[in-house]
Design a protein around this motif. Structure first.
Motif, mmCIF file in Angstrom:
data_model
loop_
_atom_site.group_PDB
_atom_site.id
_atom_site.type_symbol
_atom_site.label_atom_id
_atom_site.label_comp_id
_atom_site.label_asym_id
_atom_site.label_seq_id
_atom_site.Cartn_x
_atom_site.Cartn_y
_atom_site.Cartn_z
ATOM 1 N N LEU A 198 87.828 62.897 24.937
ATOM 2 C CA LEU A 198 86.833 63.939 24.668
ATOM 3 C C LEU A 198 85.609 63.501 23.844
ATOM 4 C CD1 LEU A 198 88.272 67.500 24.022
ATOM 5 C CD2 LEU A 198 86.201 66.892 25.245
ATOM 6 N N PRO A 199 85.785 62.687 22.789
ATOM 7 C CA PRO A 199 84.603 62.358 21.961
ATOM 8 C C PRO A 199 83.463 61.765 22.786
ATOM 9 C CG PRO A 199 86.596 61.727 20.813
ATOM 10 C CD PRO A 199 87.023 62.152 22.189
ATOM 11 N N ASN A 200 83.781 60.951 23.785
ATOM 12 C CA ASN A 200 82.740 60.361 24.640
ATOM 13 C C ASN A 200 81.933 61.452 25.363
ATOM 14 O OD1 ASN A 200 82.211 59.776 27.682
ATOM 15 N ND2 ASN A 200 81.947 57.769 26.704
ATOM 16 N N LYS A 201 82.643 62.485 25.800
ATOM 17 C CA LYS A 201 81.964 63.577 26.518
ATOM 18 C C LYS A 201 81.075 64.371 25.561
ATOM 19 C CE LYS A 201 85.688 64.472 29.842
ATOM 20 N NZ LYS A 201 85.659 63.082 30.229
ATOM 21 N N VAL A 202 81.624 64.629 24.372
ATOM 22 C CA VAL A 202 80.862 65.409 23.385
ATOM 23 C C VAL A 202 79.606 64.633 22.971
ATOM 24 C CG1 VAL A 202 80.941 66.399 21.055
ATOM 25 C CG2 VAL A 202 82.898 66.677 22.614
ATOM 26 N N GLU A 203 79.764 63.322 22.738
ATOM 27 C CA GLU A 203 78.597 62.499 22.364
ATOM 28 C C GLU A 203 77.531 62.524 23.443
ATOM 29 O OE1 GLU A 203 79.889 58.422 21.609
ATOM 30 O OE2 GLU A 203 81.212 59.256 20.059
ATOM 31 N N ARG A 204 77.968 62.464 24.688
ATOM 32 C CA ARG A 204 77.001 62.415 25.806
ATOM 33 C C ARG A 204 76.521 63.813 26.206
ATOM 34 N NH1 ARG A 204 78.486 60.515 30.776
ATOM 35 N NH2 ARG A 204 80.660 61.119 30.486
ATOM 36 N N LYS A 205 77.169 64.835 25.614
ATOM 37 C CA LYS A 205 76.881 66.233 25.997
ATOM 38 C C LYS A 205 77.003 66.408 27.511
ATOM 39 C CE LYS A 205 74.235 68.244 22.216
ATOM 40 N NZ LYS A 205 74.823 69.529 22.023
ATOM 41 N N LYS A 206 78.096 65.872 28.035
ATOM 42 C CA LYS A 206 78.269 65.870 29.484
ATOM 43 C C LYS A 206 79.730 65.590 29.789
ATOM 44 C CE LYS A 206 76.479 63.144 33.400
ATOM 45 N NZ LYS A 206 75.828 64.163 34.203
ATOM 46 N N GLY A 207 80.280 66.316 30.725
ATOM 47 C CA GLY A 207 81.650 66.021 31.144
ATOM 48 C C GLY A 207 82.404 67.286 31.506
ATOM 49 N N HIS A 208 83.551 67.068 32.104
ATOM 50 C CA HIS A 208 84.336 68.195 32.612
ATOM 51 C C HIS A 208 85.813 67.798 32.522
ATOM 52 C CE1 HIS A 208 84.425 71.412 36.092
ATOM 53 N NE2 HIS A 208 85.302 71.674 35.133
ATOM 54 N N ILE A 209 86.595 68.673 31.942
ATOM 55 C CA ILE A 209 88.044 68.465 31.930
ATOM 56 C C ILE A 209 88.637 69.478 32.896
ATOM 57 C CG2 ILE A 209 90.155 68.632 30.541
ATOM 58 C CD1 ILE A 209 88.310 67.911 28.160
ATOM 59 N N ILE A 210 89.365 68.981 33.882
ATOM 60 C CA ILE A 210 90.015 69.896 34.822
ATOM 61 C C ILE A 210 91.521 69.711 34.664
ATOM 62 C CG2 ILE A 210 90.324 70.545 37.242
ATOM 63 C CD1 ILE A 210 87.475 69.645 37.775
ATOM 64 N N ASN A 211 92.174 70.745 34.186
ATOM 65 C CA ASN A 211 93.623 70.696 34.027
ATOM 66 C C ASN A 211 94.293 71.340 35.232
ATOM 67 O OD1 ASN A 211 93.492 69.411 31.545
ATOM 68 N ND2 ASN A 211 93.311 71.337 30.421
ATOM 69 N N ILE A 212 95.373 70.725 35.678
ATOM 70 C CA ILE A 212 96.115 71.318 36.781
ATOM 71 C C ILE A 212 97.249 72.139 36.176
ATOM 72 C CG2 ILE A 212 97.358 70.943 38.941
ATOM 73 C CD1 ILE A 212 94.296 70.200 38.968
ATOM 74 N N GLY A 213 96.999 73.423 36.082
ATOM 75 C CA GLY A 213 98.005 74.364 35.590
ATOM 76 C C GLY A 213 98.862 74.815 36.746
ATOM 77 N N SER A 214 99.251 76.079 36.730
ATOM 78 C CA SER A 214 100.114 76.597 37.799
ATOM 79 C C SER A 214 100.177 78.120 37.675
ATOM 80 C CB SER A 214 101.526 76.032 37.632
ATOM 81 O OG SER A 214 102.433 76.696 38.494
ATOM 82 N N ILE A 215 100.468 78.756 38.801
ATOM 83 C CA ILE A 215 100.760 80.188 38.713
ATOM 84 C C ILE A 215 101.980 80.402 37.813
ATOM 85 C CG2 ILE A 215 99.793 80.848 40.956
ATOM 86 C CD1 ILE A 215 102.806 80.996 41.887
ATOM 87 N N ALA A 216 102.797 79.342 37.664
ATOM 88 C CA ALA A 216 103.988 79.451 36.812
ATOM 89 C C ALA A 216 103.615 79.765 35.360
ATOM 90 C CB ALA A 216 104.811 78.158 36.888
ATOM 91 N N GLY A 217 102.392 79.423 34.976
ATOM 92 C CA GLY A 217 101.942 79.727 33.619
ATOM 93 C C GLY A 217 101.466 81.163 33.472
ATOM 94 N N ASN A 218 101.335 81.863 34.603
ATOM 95 C CA ASN A 218 100.878 83.260 34.576
ATOM 96 C C ASN A 218 101.998 84.241 34.865
ATOM 97 O OD1 ASN A 218 98.319 82.227 34.248
ATOM 98 N ND2 ASN A 218 97.764 82.399 36.398
ATOM 99 N N TRP A 219 102.934 83.820 35.710
ATOM 100 C CA TRP A 219 103.967 84.725 36.207
ATOM 101 C C TRP A 219 105.338 84.099 36.007
ATOM 102 C CZ3 TRP A 219 101.291 88.914 37.202
ATOM 103 C CH2 TRP A 219 99.976 88.786 37.631
ATOM 104 N N PRO A 220 106.191 84.674 35.166
ATOM 105 C CA PRO A 220 107.528 84.100 34.992
ATOM 106 C C PRO A 220 108.365 84.293 36.248
ATOM 107 C CG PRO A 220 107.366 86.178 33.810
ATOM 108 C CD PRO A 220 105.995 85.907 34.381
ATOM 109 N N TYR A 221 109.212 83.333 36.550
ATOM 110 C CA TYR A 221 110.175 83.522 37.648
ATOM 111 C C TYR A 221 111.513 82.922 37.236
ATOM 112 C CZ TYR A 221 108.637 78.746 38.995
ATOM 113 O OH TYR A 221 108.304 77.422 38.999
ATOM 114 N N PRO A 222 112.622 83.439 37.811
ATOM 115 C CA PRO A 222 113.943 82.970 37.389
ATOM 116 C C PRO A 222 114.081 81.464 37.586
ATOM 117 C CG PRO A 222 114.128 84.894 38.840
ATOM 118 C CD PRO A 222 112.701 84.480 38.869
ATOM 119 N N GLY A 223 114.581 80.785 36.570
ATOM 120 C CA GLY A 223 114.776 79.336 36.634
ATOM 121 C C GLY A 223 113.525 78.564 36.243
#
Ligand code: 8X3
Length: 257
Positions: free
Chosen positions: A128-153
């Motif tokens: 991150l510090p490199n992005k902040v210094e350059r004032k440029k960049g993008h972090i794309i995290n691969i989340g999941s619907i699992a983080g929004n909706w609980p399901y058994p197991g």
């Protein structure tokens, strides 16, 4: 006259967990845009093979995401012509098991936290510090619907993906004024090696997850990721939940006597 997209093409893209499933599809999609790609994986042979298959400059990044020292050493050794990472895609991670909480394997739980959360915050904090210094960049995290909706197991897998979502939104809050973008992509059921890993190599069990329906493909998610990454730099997609048309919601479960 309306604009035509993509308007912005990143120069350097780092993809973790790049040698299969979503990660591999991301590599091909960003290579098609002419980006330089840092290809991360644990297996050197697989990483090298993928690098050779991409028709753009690549840099192989080999480390086990659960190994802190190896992670930091590898990231700090990225050569100058690749070190200004415009898009970091935190894709590595996954699920282990689908057992009920009182029967689940504790090591699997700890590994999921390590793979999906501890490693993700380490890589993000380091780059991150490199992005902040350059004032440029993008972090794309691969989340999941699992983080929004609980399901058994789902238990700890759901919880680690909820962490990824809240961490993404929180980074965004801290990065105000830096011009750095943050996006959490939340795919639903997608046919990738995800379920083979979840069921520890049981391909029959894994195949049953995708049987008789039309799940998402890795390419579908690559499309959403490249869309978010190539929007004009003043546009930030915070979160994007994507399901196959054939996946929807169930009513809440009510136990009856
Ligand atoms: C994978 C989506 O629904 O299989 O993150 O948990 S799901």
């Amino acid at each position: 006259m309306s604009k035509s997209y993509p308007e912005y093409i990143p120069e350097v893209v780092l993809i973790t967990g790049a040698t299969g499933g979503f990660g591999e599809a991301f590599c091909h999609r960003f290579a098609a845009l002419g980006c330089k790609i840092i290809v991360h994986g644990r297996n050197k042979e697989k990483v090298d093979k993928l690098c050779v298959s991409l028709d753009v400059p690549t840099y192989p990044l080999i480390f086990d995401i659960c190994d802190k020292q190896a992670t930091l050493e590898a990231l700090n050794a990225i050569p100058n012509d690749f070190k200004d990472v415009d898009v970091l895609i935190n894709n590595a991670g996954g699920a282990l098991g689908l057992d009920k909480v009182h029967e689940a394997n504790l090591d699997d739980w700890e590994n999921m936290i390590e793979m999906n959360n501890t490693s993700l915050i380490r890589i993000t904090r380091t780059l991150l510090p490199n992005k902040v210094e350059r004032k440029k960049g993008h972090i794309i995290n691969i989340g999941s619907i699992a983080g929004n909706w609980p399901y058994p197991g789902g238990n700890v897998y759901n919880a680690v993906k909820a962490f990824v979502k809240m961490f993404s939104l929180s980074i965004r809050a801290d990065l105000t004024g830096t011009n750095v973008r943050v996006t959490n992509i939340e795919p639903g059921i997608a046919e990738t090696p995800f379920s083979v890993a979840r069921f520890k190599g049981d391909t029959e069990k894994a195949a049953a997850v995708y049987a008789d329906t039309t799940p998402l493909t890795a390419d579908d998610i690559a499309e959403t990721v490249t869309w978010a990454a190539t929007l004009p730099e003043h546009v930030n997609v915070n979160t994007m939940e994507v399901m196959p048309t054939k996946q929807t919601f169930s009513p809440l479960h009510v136990e009856r006597d």
